[in-house]
Design a protein around this motif. Structure first.
Motif, PDB file in Angstrom:
ATOM      1  N   TYR A  61      -0.474   4.655   5.989  1.00  0.00           N
ATOM      2  CA  TYR A  61       0.112   3.365   5.608  1.00  0.00           C
ATOM      3  C   TYR A  61       1.474   3.167   6.274  1.00  0.00           C
ATOM      4  O   TYR A  61       1.847   2.036   6.613  1.00  0.00           O
ATOM      5  N   ALA A  89      -4.356  12.171  -0.075  1.00  0.00           N
ATOM      6  CA  ALA A  89      -3.460  11.070  -0.437  1.00  0.00           C
ATOM      7  C   ALA A  89      -2.177  11.109   0.391  1.00  0.00           C
ATOM      8  O   ALA A  89      -1.641  10.067   0.770  1.00  0.00           O
ATOM      9  N   ARG A 133       0.824  -1.205   0.000  1.00  0.00           N
ATOM     10  CA  ARG A 133       0.000   0.000   0.000  1.00  0.00           C
ATOM     11  C   ARG A 133       0.860   1.257   0.000  1.00  0.00           C
ATOM     12  O   ARG A 133       0.558   2.230  -0.712  1.00  0.00           O
ATOM     13  N   GLU A 134       1.915   1.249   0.806  1.00  0.00           N
ATOM     14  CA  GLU A 134       2.774   2.437   0.825  1.00  0.00           C
ATOM     15  C   GLU A 134       3.433   2.640  -0.535  1.00  0.00           C
ATOM     16  O   GLU A 134       3.523   3.772  -1.027  1.00  0.00           O
ATOM     17  N   GLN A 179       0.797   3.876  -2.902  1.00  0.00           N
ATOM     18  CA  GLN A 179       0.332   5.212  -2.532  1.00  0.00           C
ATOM     19  C   GLN A 179       1.364   6.266  -2.910  1.00  0.00           C
ATOM     20  O   GLN A 179       1.003   7.377  -3.319  1.00  0.00           O
ATOM     21  N   GLU A 213      -3.072   9.779   3.745  1.00  0.00           N
ATOM     22  CA  GLU A 213      -3.239   8.327   3.663  1.00  0.00           C
ATOM     23  C   GLU A 213      -1.899   7.617   3.563  1.00  0.00           C
ATOM     24  O   GLU A 213      -1.719   6.529   4.114  1.00  0.00           O
ATOM     25  N   LEU A 214      -0.932   8.250   2.909  1.00  0.00           N
ATOM     26  CA  LEU A 214       0.410   7.673   2.843  1.00  0.00           C
ATOM     27  C   LEU A 214       1.030   7.602   4.236  1.00  0.00           C
ATOM     28  O   LEU A 214       1.671   6.601   4.588  1.00  0.00           O
TER      29      LEU A 214
END
Length: 470
Positions: free
Chosen positions: A456, A449, A393-394, A397, A452-453
């Motif tokens: 993660y 975003a 995910r990271e 992202q 969200e990063l």
């Protein structure tokens, strides 16, 4: 038998009769890979939240670890489990009770002379001399169950392992609290940054609305252009209200997480979102995953189940309980410790018929052990999945953030060109409006975003984290 010799015999029996109950190590039920799919270069840090270099976050985390009520409740559960270890361990030692009694008795003598009439016999009773006696009694009683088959030791081992598992659950709760605080804090910072961005957009949109109205009076714009721009201004104001509400809710959540009242909670003004720190080194799966507190707790549950099997099997064998007592009686308390009467009783209990209940208890304990083993395997797989999910995910992202940055740069250029051609009368305002909406939406998307990063990265730290306590 004199008292010293008697007790030396008892101590000899206690020391020579013992049954060891081993605690077996639990091997991994799955094959752990040699490495994770990705890894950073930064060394891992137990207090990983400090890598974000945010003083307010550090303060919130320290306050939460100290004052959070749910965490305090988990700590008290650990204390209860440790007390239970002492209770179970005490059964391996003999009990010693003492008793002391002093009895005074007086006997009256009777004579048939004149005196008080005897209502029952019709004669008279006169009080004569009295005989007084005083007896002193002192006794010691000890009771001890010889743990021939390890039943008591298995209970003690199970209690000790359960206490350690409870402590690991406390570490899991501590880690979950830190994750919740860090996530809520960065979400709050995102909402505050979003508010600043929305207010800037509102100001820009309001200035654009004034320009359109001016051009309308000059016949260079239409009423439709004015209405569309007014709708954009109001939409921005609506987003400001929604974002303000979210920020207030997050601030209240942080207050509760840190053990404070939302009414009196004070928080430093959040700054913009921080940059992403260097990615931590993933390390070896066998070291990282097996050190996680939730995995440790699952492994300990298997060991507890092993001890329960030992205990259930031992219940099917005889029990031998020794009871020893010393007792002395004398008319003078100084002489009460001179002569002793000693007694040693052995109580042997052998189960003959129980309709299969003890055998069923063994089967139940073995099934519980298999369940704990399967749960341990599932916990390991889940931990591996969390690490791999966070890594992927990271990585994805970061690519998304880079794409959004390029999109935003292109959108800003499109807004400038559309506005320039509109001002020259070469384009309708609809294209300017569309380009402006796209640019403003992308600005908000990029901010979300980036937050969200960070989320993660928090997930990655949580997936790789061992215990926070030394």
């Amino acid at each position: 038998m004199r008292a010293p010799s008697f007790f030396w015999l008892v101590l000899f029996c206690l020391g020579t009769v013992a049954c060891r109950v081993p605690v077996k190590e639990v091997a991994s039920p799955i094959d752990l890979a040699a490495s994770f799919s990705r890894s950073g270069l930064a060394p891992g840090a137990p207090r990983w939240w400090q890598t974000f270099q945010d003083r307010e976050l550090n303060r919130l985390v320290e306050g939460g670890l100290e004052n959070n009520f749910s965490l305090q409740a988990s700590f008290h559960r650990v204390e209860q489990a440790r007390s239970q270890v002492r209770v179970a361990g005490a059964q391996l030692f003999p009990t010693l009770d003492t008793s002391a009694e002093s009895r005074r008795s007086e006997q009256l003598t009777e004579s048939g002379g004149s005196g008080v009439q005897n209502l029952l016999g019709g004669g008279t009773v006169s009080r004569g001399a009295s005989a007084v006696s005083l007896d002193w009694t002192f006794g010691l009683t000890t009771r001890y169950e010889l743990d021939l088959w390890g039943r008591l030791r298995s209970r003690r081992n199970a209690a000790r392992l359960e206490a350690e598992a409870t402590r690991q659950e406390l570490e899991t709760a501590r880690l979950a609290l830190v994750v919740s605080i860090a996530s809520a804090w960065f979400q709050l910072r995102e909402q505050e940054a979003t508010l600043g961005l929305l207010r800037s957009q509102e100001k820009t949109n309001q200035q654009q609305l004034s320009l359109i109205k001016k051009r309308l009076r000059s016949g260079l714009a239409s009423a439709l252009d004015v209405a569309q721009q007014e709708q954009l201004v109001e939409a921005t104001r609506g987003r400001i209200e929604v974002t303000s509400r979210r920020a207030a809710v997050l601030e209240n959540a942080l207050a509760v997480l840190t053990g404070e009242s939302p009414i009196s909670f004070e928080l430093a003004a959040p700054a913009s979102l921080p940059g992403l720190p260097p990615q931590p080194e993933s390390g070896l799966p066998a070291e990282r995953i097996l050190a996680r507190p939730d995995v440790q707790s699952a492994s300990l549950a298997v060991q507890v189940a092993d001890q329960e099997v030992f205990g259930a099997i031992a219940e099917r064998f005889p029990r031998l309980v020794l009871t020893a007592s010393l007792q002395s009686q004398a008319e003078n308390w100084r002489a009460v410790f001179e002569d002793w009467l000693s007694t040693l009783i052995g109580d042997l209990g052998l189960p003959l018929f129980d309709a299969g209940s003890r055998a069923a208890a063994v089967d139940q304990a073995r099934s519980a052990r298999e369940e704990a083993w399967d749960t341990f395997g599932e916990t390991l797989l889940g931990a591996l999945q969390e690490v791999e999910d966070a890594l992927d995910r990271e990585y994805r992202q970061q690519r998304l953030v880079s794409s959004l940055e390029r999109q935003l740069a292109a959108a800003e250029t499109a807004v400038e060109r559309a506005r320039s051609t509109w001002l020259r009368g070469q384009e309708s305002y609809l294209r300017v409006l569309t380009a402006t909406r796209d640019q403003q939406t992308l600005s908000l998307d990029l901010l979300a975003a980036r937050r969200e990063l960070l989320g993660y990265r928090i997930d990655l730290h949580a997936a790789l984290a061992g215990p926070l306590s030394p």
